[in-house]
Design an enzyme around this catalytic site. Structure first.
Site, short mmCIF file in Angstrom:
data_model
loop_
_atom_site.label_atom_id
_atom_site.label_comp_id
_atom_site.label_asym_id
_atom_site.label_seq_id
_atom_site.Cartn_x
_atom_site.Cartn_y
_atom_site.Cartn_z
CG PHE A 21 90.87 48.94 5.17
CD1 PHE A 21 92.15 49.16 4.65
CD2 PHE A 21 90.20 47.78 4.81
CE1 PHE A 21 92.73 48.24 3.78
CE2 PHE A 21 90.77 46.86 3.94
CZ PHE A 21 92.02 47.09 3.42
CG ASN A 42 80.49 57.54 13.24
OD1 ASN A 42 81.39 56.83 12.80
ND2 ASN A 42 79.35 57.05 13.72
CB SER A 85 79.23 49.74 7.44
OG SER A 85 78.78 48.64 8.20
CE1 TYR A 155 79.18 45.11 7.33
CE2 TYR A 155 79.59 42.87 6.61
CZ TYR A 155 79.82 44.23 6.48
OH TYR A 155 80.67 44.69 5.51
CE LYS A 159 77.78 47.03 4.48
NZ LYS A 159 78.13 48.36 3.94
CE1 TYR A 169 65.35 55.94 -1.00
CE2 TYR A 169 66.15 57.93 -2.05
CZ TYR A 169 65.54 57.31 -0.98
OH TYR A 169 65.09 58.06 0.08
#
Ligand code: UDP
Length: 331
Positions: A21, A42, A85, A155, A159, A169
Site C-alpha cells: 500500500f 515478496n 512488513s 509487530y 519495529k 548503524y
C-alpha cells in the site's frame, strides 16, 4: 564499495515493500520526482496490482524477493526506503514470525545494502512502538507501553528492534539514517480484507452489511491520507534529522464516530454492531506532530472527507471489478 555512477545523476531509490500500500505510493511519488526506483517485494501482503501501471516504465524495476535474504543489486543506490512488513493487526497475527523476521533480519539486510552502497536509509517505523500509550498525544520523546508477549508484540517489538538497529548503524557505521513513525494511514490500494478499520468499515458499508465496531467504540485513532504521509516522509528523507519523527494527522476520533462518518460518506443502510475488543488494542492514538511541523515544515492537508471520498470510490471500483469477474466466470 558502492558501485560507480556513470552518466547523468538520476537518483536511484530502492523501496522494500514496493508492491505494498504505502511502498507503491512512495514508488509513484519518487518516479514523479525523477528517481529511478527498484521495488523489492515478496508479495506476502503486497500485490502486483499496485504496481502494474508501472510496467514498461524504464525508470522502474521490480524484484520479487524476501528482504530477509541477502539483497544483491548490481547498481549504485542513493536511497533505501525500508517499507517491507505486514502492517495490519490481522496480517501480523497470521504471520507473526515473518513479521518479526522482516523487522529484524529484513532491516539488517536493508541497512547492510545502504552501508555497502553508501546510500541514505529510511526506516518505516510505526506509532505501534508507543503501544497502548500512557501519554497523549504521543510525542517522539515518549518511550511507549508495549506488551512484549501479547498478540501485537511481534509487530511492535520488531519495529522497536528495527529502530534500535537503525540507530546502531547510524552510530557505529555512520550510515545516514532516518526513522519515520507512521500513524494510521488510509487510501486507495489498501486491501479490502486486510482487517484494518478503513477497508473493513468501507467494505461493510458498500455492501450494506453491519459495521463491526470493536469494544464500545470509544478507542480513538487519527487518520492520515496516503499522499500527505508520503510527502512528509519524502521531506524527512531529504532533511538532516537522524532521530525519529512522527508523521500522521492529528485529527482524532472515536471508532464509533468513525463508523457513523463512513455510513454517512457512503450513504449506506448499514447498522452498527459491537463485537469484542481485540487484546491490547490501544485505547487512544494521536500523533504530536510539533517536530514535523518545525523541522520539515510539513503538516497534513487532505481533509478526512476528501480522502475518504477517494478511498470509497477506489473500493467501490474494486468491488465492482470482483463482481464482474465472478459473473464472467459463471457465464
Ligand atoms: N476496528 C473496529 N472494527 C473493525 C476493525 C477495526 O472497531 O472492523 C478498530 C480497532 O479495534 C482499532 C481501530 O479500529 O481500535 C483501528 O484498527 P486498525 O486495525 O485499523 O489498526 P490499529 O490502529 O489498531 O493498528
Amino acid at each position: 564499495m558502492p558501485a560507480k555512477r556513470s552518466g547523468p545523476t538520476q537518483p536511484i531509490s530502492v523501496v522494500t515493500g514496493g508492491a505494498g500500500f504505502l511502498g507503491s505510493h512512495l514508488t509513484d511519488y519518487l518516479l514523479a520526482k525523477g528517481h529511478r526506483v527498484v521495488a523489492i517485494d515478496n508479495l506476502v501482503t503486497g500485490s502486483l496490482q499496485n504496481i502494474e501501471h508501472l510496467g514498461g516504465n524504464p525508470a522502474f524495476k521490480y524484484i520479487q524477493q524476501d528482504v530477509t535474504e541477502f539483497i544483491f543489486l548490481d547498481m549504485p543506490v542513493d536511497y533505501v526506503w525500508h517499507f517491507a512488513s505486514p502492517a495490519s493487526p490481522i496480517d501480523y497475527l497470521e504471520l507473526p514470525i515473518q513479521t518479526l523476521k522482516v523487522g529484524s533480519l529484513g532491516t539488517h539486510k536493508a541497512l547492510g545494502l545502504a552501508k555497502h552502497k553508501n546510500a541514505r536509509f529510511l526506516l518505516a517505523s510505526t506509532s505501534e512502538i508507543y503501544g497502548d500509550p500512557l501519554v497523549h498525544p504521543q510525542p517522539e520523546s515518549y518511550w511507549g507501553n508495549v506488551n512484549t508477549i501479547g498478540p501485537r508484540g511481534c509487530y511492535d517489538e520488531a519495529k522497536r528492534f528495527a529502530e534500535a538497529l537503525t540507530m546502531a548503524y547510524y552510530r557505529e557505521h555512520k550510515v545516514d539514517t532516518r526513522i519515520v513513525r507512521i500513524f494510521n494511514t488510509y487510501g486507495p490500494r489498501m486491501r479490502l480484507n486486510d482487517g484494518r478499520v478503513v477497508p473493513s468499515f468501507v467494505g461493510q458499508a458498500l455492501k450494506n452489511k453491519p459495521i463491526t465496531v470493536f469494544g464500545d467504540g470509544s478507542q480513538t485513532r487519527s487518520f492520515c491520507y496516503c499522499s500527505d504521509l508520503i510527502e512528509g516522509i519524502y521531506r524527512l528523507m531529504m532533511s538532516s534529522t537522524n532521530l525519529p519523527v512522527n508523521i500522521g494527522n492529528p485529527r482524532e476520533m472515536s471508532m464509533l464516530e468513525f463508523a457513523r462518518t463512513i455510513i454517512q460518506a457512503t450513504g449506506s443502510k448499514s447498522k452498527i454492531i459491537f463485537t469484542p475488543l481485540p487484546q491490547d488494542d490501544p485505547k487512544l492514538r494521536q500523533p504530536d506532530i510539533t517536530l514535523a511541523r518545525r523541522i520539515l515544515r510539513w503538516e497534513p492537508k487532505v481533509k478526512l472527507e476528501d480522502g475518504l471520498a477517494e478511498t470509497i470510490s477506489f473500493f467501490a471500483n474494486r468491488e465492482e471489478g470482483v463482481r464482474q469477474k465472478k459473473n464472467r466466470r459463471r457465464a
